[in-house]
Design an enzyme around this catalytic site. Structure first.
Site, PDB file in Angstrom:
ATOM      1  N   SER A  54       1.076  -1.616   0.093  1.00 45.58           N
ATOM      2  CA  SER A  54      -0.175   0.184   0.040  1.00 45.58           C
ATOM      3  C   SER A  54       1.006   1.205   0.395  1.00 45.58           C
ATOM      4  O   SER A  54       2.145   1.645   0.782  1.00 45.58           O
ATOM      5  CB  SER A  54      -1.069  -0.245   1.115  1.00 45.58           C
ATOM      6  OG  SER A  54      -2.528  -0.812   1.358  1.00 45.58           O
ATOM      7  N   HIS A  58      -3.686  -2.187  -4.905  1.00 46.26           N
ATOM      8  CA  HIS A  58      -2.742  -3.510  -5.141  1.00 46.26           C
ATOM      9  C   HIS A  58      -3.175  -3.279  -6.897  1.00 46.26           C
ATOM     10  O   HIS A  58      -3.886  -4.305  -7.687  1.00 46.26           O
ATOM     11  CB  HIS A  58      -2.564  -4.505  -4.311  1.00 46.26           C
ATOM     12  CG  HIS A  58      -2.324  -4.419  -3.152  1.00 46.26           C
ATOM     13  ND1 HIS A  58      -1.447  -4.452  -2.526  1.00 46.26           N
ATOM     14  CD2 HIS A  58      -3.341  -3.904  -2.259  1.00 46.26           C
ATOM     15  CE1 HIS A  58      -1.385  -4.278  -1.203  1.00 46.26           C
ATOM     16  NE2 HIS A  58      -2.421  -3.421  -0.731  1.00 46.26           N
ATOM     17  N   ARG A  78       0.368  -8.756  -4.678  1.00 49.65           N
ATOM     18  CA  ARG A  78       0.507  -9.367  -3.208  1.00 49.65           C
ATOM     19  C   ARG A  78      -0.888 -10.618  -2.541  1.00 49.65           C
ATOM     20  O   ARG A  78      -1.592  -9.527  -2.914  1.00 49.65           O
ATOM     21  CB  ARG A  78       0.872  -8.667  -2.372  1.00 49.65           C
ATOM     22  CG  ARG A  78       1.080  -8.977  -0.351  1.00 49.65           C
ATOM     23  CD  ARG A  78       1.155  -7.799   0.240  1.00 49.65           C
ATOM     24  NE  ARG A  78       3.071  -8.338   1.102  1.00 49.65           N
ATOM     25  CZ  ARG A  78       3.602  -6.938   1.126  1.00 49.65           C
ATOM     26  NH1 ARG A  78       3.053  -5.697   0.665  1.00 49.65           N
ATOM     27  NH2 ARG A  78       4.828  -7.284   1.397  1.00 49.65           N
ATOM     28  N   THR A  79      -0.171 -11.394  -2.103  1.00 44.53           N
ATOM     29  CA  THR A  79      -1.488 -12.198  -1.915  1.00 44.53           C
ATOM     30  C   THR A  79      -1.756 -11.938  -0.529  1.00 44.53           C
ATOM     31  O   THR A  79      -0.152 -12.223   0.122  1.00 44.53           O
ATOM     32  CB  THR A  79      -1.436 -13.590  -2.249  1.00 44.53           C
ATOM     33  OG1 THR A  79      -2.142 -13.943  -3.945  1.00 44.53           O
ATOM     34  CG2 THR A  79      -2.818 -14.705  -1.610  1.00 44.53           C
ATOM     35  N   HIS A  80      -2.666 -11.660   0.832  1.00 48.39           N
ATOM     36  CA  HIS A  80      -2.560 -11.092   1.618  1.00 48.39           C
ATOM     37  C   HIS A  80      -3.082 -12.768   2.057  1.00 48.39           C
ATOM     38  O   HIS A  80      -3.844 -13.323   1.899  1.00 48.39           O
ATOM     39  CB  HIS A  80      -2.797 -10.394   2.290  1.00 48.39           C
ATOM     40  CG  HIS A  80      -2.966  -8.757   2.416  1.00 48.39           C
ATOM     41  ND1 HIS A  80      -3.174  -8.281   0.771  1.00 48.39           N
ATOM     42  CD2 HIS A  80      -2.173  -8.023   2.424  1.00 48.39           C
ATOM     43  CE1 HIS A  80      -2.272  -7.035   0.704  1.00 48.39           C
ATOM     44  NE2 HIS A  80      -1.742  -6.976   1.827  1.00 48.39           N
ATOM     45  N   GLU A 132      -6.789  -3.424  14.209  1.00 47.21           N
ATOM     46  CA  GLU A 132      -6.392  -3.728  16.180  1.00 47.21           C
ATOM     47  C   GLU A 132      -7.097  -2.774  16.675  1.00 47.21           C
ATOM     48  O   GLU A 132      -7.244  -1.698  15.857  1.00 47.21           O
ATOM     49  CB  GLU A 132      -4.846  -3.414  16.288  1.00 47.21           C
ATOM     50  CG  GLU A 132      -4.406  -4.388  15.546  1.00 47.21           C
ATOM     51  CD  GLU A 132      -3.330  -3.928  14.228  1.00 47.21           C
ATOM     52  OE1 GLU A 132      -3.943  -2.647  13.615  1.00 47.21           O
ATOM     53  OE2 GLU A 132      -3.197  -4.751  13.090  1.00 47.21           O
ATOM     54  N   SER A 180       0.979  -7.960   6.182  1.00 47.21           N
ATOM     55  CA  SER A 180       1.649  -8.686   5.346  1.00 47.21           C
ATOM     56  C   SER A 180       2.670  -8.927   6.352  1.00 47.21           C
ATOM     57  O   SER A 180       3.125  -8.675   6.923  1.00 47.21           O
ATOM     58  CB  SER A 180       1.529  -8.002   4.470  1.00 47.21           C
ATOM     59  OG  SER A 180       2.523  -6.646   4.764  1.00 47.21           O
ATOM     60  N   ASN A 188      -0.433   5.872   8.461  1.00 49.41           N
ATOM     61  CA  ASN A 188      -1.750   5.702  10.195  1.00 49.41           C
ATOM     62  C   ASN A 188      -1.190   6.069  11.066  1.00 49.41           C
ATOM     63  O   ASN A 188      -0.319   4.326  11.070  1.00 49.41           O
ATOM     64  CB  ASN A 188      -3.572   5.117  10.379  1.00 49.41           C
ATOM     65  CG  ASN A 188      -2.321   3.760   9.702  1.00 49.41           C
ATOM     66  OD1 ASN A 188      -2.543   2.935   9.077  1.00 49.41           O
ATOM     67  ND2 ASN A 188      -2.777   3.608  10.711  1.00 49.41           N
TER      68      ASN A 188
HETATM   69  I1  8IG Z   1      -1.715   0.938   5.973  1.00 48.30           I
HETATM   70  O1  8IG Z   1      -3.157   0.682  11.216  1.00 48.30           O
HETATM   71  C1  8IG Z   1      -2.141  -0.081   7.486  1.00 48.30           C
HETATM   72  N1  8IG Z   1      -2.691  -1.057   7.446  1.00 48.30           N
HETATM   73  N2  8IG Z   1      -2.729  -4.625  11.229  1.00 48.30           N
HETATM   74  N3  8IG Z   1      -3.006  -1.600  10.960  1.00 48.30           N
HETATM   75  C2  8IG Z   1      -2.770  -2.732  10.911  1.00 48.30           C
HETATM   76  N4  8IG Z   1      -2.772  -3.028   9.465  1.00 48.30           N
HETATM   77  C3  8IG Z   1      -2.606  -1.698   8.591  1.00 48.30           C
HETATM   78  C4  8IG Z   1      -2.719  -0.196   9.459  1.00 48.30           C
HETATM   79  C5  8IG Z   1      -2.727  -0.916  10.368  1.00 48.30           C
HETATM   80  N5  8IG Z   1      -2.221   0.373   8.555  1.00 48.30           N
END
Ligand code: 8IG
Length: 279
Positions: free
Chosen positions: A43, A75, A97-99, A198, A217, A240
């Site tokens: 990302s 993606h 990418r495969t998550h 989370e 990832s 973030n």
């Molecule tokens: I972009 O705050 C992104 N991916 N787990 N937590 C998790 N994945 C994320 C976050 C985040 N921001």
């Protein structure tokens, strides 16, 4: 389409053989017999391939055995062969990418790593967008991954495959990156399964166990990459602050926005790093 009935889903297929097949298809479709450095663009990192050098060929992921077309906005869903500046070396840019949260199993998540190794790569750059726990990391900050905590309760390795993960994220490559940008901080990346972000309590747990970055990832891929013999550089874009670290709620739109704003700067940084890795 391999995308619909993925060959990796049949447990009787050996994932390393599928990776060999994928590498052969990549060589055939790109006309590049040997790749040197693999890149996984997460990302916010999608624009970085252009900054690297000339794209030789681009192959839709669905045409390469074992790969899937990603459903995630932001993606790209292609594999690209890119000339690394004037070095004569080639990057394999994995924009598909495969998550883990897609639910297709760990084999698919790490297939890019095994394919990269089968295609000749000796180094991989794993990038991601993630949440940051350090309040000093404003959205758009790039952080070098120095270690990870795998909170998925999964492993890409099957059977009694005991792989040493000491110095998983190459100190040499982190030094190389810092030679380009001395201000790069380092972090410990916690891979959660997602796709939900989370809770603030989970972020505090991550902090208590030594994590400073949270994402969905990279850790599983890094384990498979080490097993495949690749030297690993991990780069996180903090898009973030992790939940509860700031008063703001999280949104995928804001994540994409922070990625877009940082795009040109992190693309240039990544291109410089990869050029140095290839030289
Ligand atoms: I972009 O705050 C992104 N991916 N787990 N937590 C998790 N994945 C994320 C976050 C985040 N921001």
């Amino acid at each position: 389409m391999t995308d619909i009935a993925n060959v990796l889903d049949d447990p009787s297929n050996d994932p390393f053989e599928v990776a060999q097949q994928a590498a052969a298809v990549i060589a055939e479709k790109t006309g590049v017999a040997h790749h040197d450095i693999a890149l996984v663009l997460g990302s916010g990192w999608g624009g970085a391939a252009e900054a690297l050098g000339e794209t030789v060929a681009e192959v839709p992921a669905g045409e390469v055995p074992g790969f899937s077309v990603s459903g995630v906005v932001g993606h790209s869903g292609t594999l690209r062969s890119v000339r690394i500046g004037e070095t004569g070396k080639h990057a394999l840019v994995i924009g598909a990418r495969t998550h883990y949260y897609e639910g297709h199993g760990v084999r698919r998540v790490v297939h890019g790593m095994r394919t990269a190794a089968a295609a000749g790569c000796t180094q991989v750059v794993l990038t991601n967008g993630c949440g940051g726990l350090n309040p000093a990391w404003s959205p758009g900050t790039t952080v070098l991954i120095k270690d990870h905590i795998n909170l998925t309760a999964a492993s890409p390795l099957e059977g009694a495959t005991f792989v040493d993960l000491t110095d998983l994220y190459s100190a040499r490559l982190r030094d190389l990156a810092r030679a380009i940008n001395a201000g790069l901080d380092e972090g410990v990346y916690c891979q959660f399964t997602g796709p939900h972000y989370e809770t603030p309590a989970e972020v505090q747990m991550a902090k208590a166990i030594g994590g400073t970055l949270v994402g969905m990832s990279t850790a599983l891929e890094a384990i498979a990459a080490r097993h495949a013999g690749l030297e690993i550089l991990g780069l996180s874009l903090v898009t973030n602050l992790a939940a509860g670290i700031s008063a703001e709620p999280l949104s995928h739109a804001e994540v994409l926005e922070a990625g877009q704003a940082a795009g040109p700067r992190i693309s240039a940084l990544l291109a410089e790093i990869v050029l140095k890795m290839a030289s």
